[in-house]
Scaffold this motif. Structure first.
Motif: not given
Length: 206
Positions: A27-31, A47, A49-51, A70
């Protein structure tokens, strides 16, 4: 549940995913701000760079998860398991990690300003150049942790275990060392502005 299903339901407005199994999910780079992952299984998940700002990760299992950069700002991570997790450059500002487990976690350059790490276990964690300014480290286990270049200014260290921790060029300005275990610690190269060390502390530090 896989990543596609979770993202589809999240985008549809769903936020509650308690006890969901996301082992090995990417679930990388997801909000995912405000998501409820209470007691979720995220072991070995990615995860990066995810928010996850203000997420509910109470008792979540993030063992060996890849959490590079993250953003967990203001997340509730009480009793979360982050053993051996990769948290390099992660943002954990104002996170509640009370009694969390971060044994041997990689927290290099992480932002932990004003985080609640009271009672947490960070034994052997890599905190080189991490920013813990203003954090609550009351009763925290930092034994054998590497705090080279870390910023611990204005942290609350009551009953903290720093035995055998590496403190080289660590900023310890305005810290109260009362009831802190400094066994085997070398403070000679630390920044100690506004600090008064008791005779007992100096003896323990060697």
């Amino acid at each position: 549940m896989d990543a596609d299903e979770l993202l589809k339901r999240y985008c549809a407005g769903e936020r509650n995913f308690p006890q969901v199994s996301l082992h090995l999910v990417n679930l990388s780079e997801v909000c995912l701000t405000g998501i409820n992952l209470n007691r979720a299984n995220l072991t070995n998940a990615t995860l990066s760079q995810s928010n996850l700002c203000q997420a509910n990760l109470i008792e979540a299992n993030l063992t060996a998860a890849v959490l590079w950069r993250t953003d967990f700002s203001e997340a509730n991570m009480i009793l979360a398991n982050l053993k051996a997790a990769n948290l390099i450059r992660a943002t954990l500002r104002k996170v509640d990690l009370h009694k969390g487990s971060l044994v041997k976690a990689d927290l290099r350059l992480a932002d932990l300003r004003y985080a609640n790490l009271s009672g947490a276990n960070l034994a052997g964690a890599d905190l080189r150049y991490a920013n813990l300014s203003g954090a609550n480290l009351s009763g925290t286990n930092l034994s054998s942790a590497n705090l080279t270049g870390a910023n611990l200014s204005n942290t609350y260290l009551s009953h903290t275990n720093l035995a055998k921790a590496i403190l080289y060029k660590t900023d310890l300005s305005y810290v109260d060392f009362t009831e802190v275990d400094l066994t085997g610690v070398d403070l000679r190269y630390c920044l100690l502005n506004g600090v008064t060390l008791t005779e007992r502390s100096l003896i323990e530090a060697g």
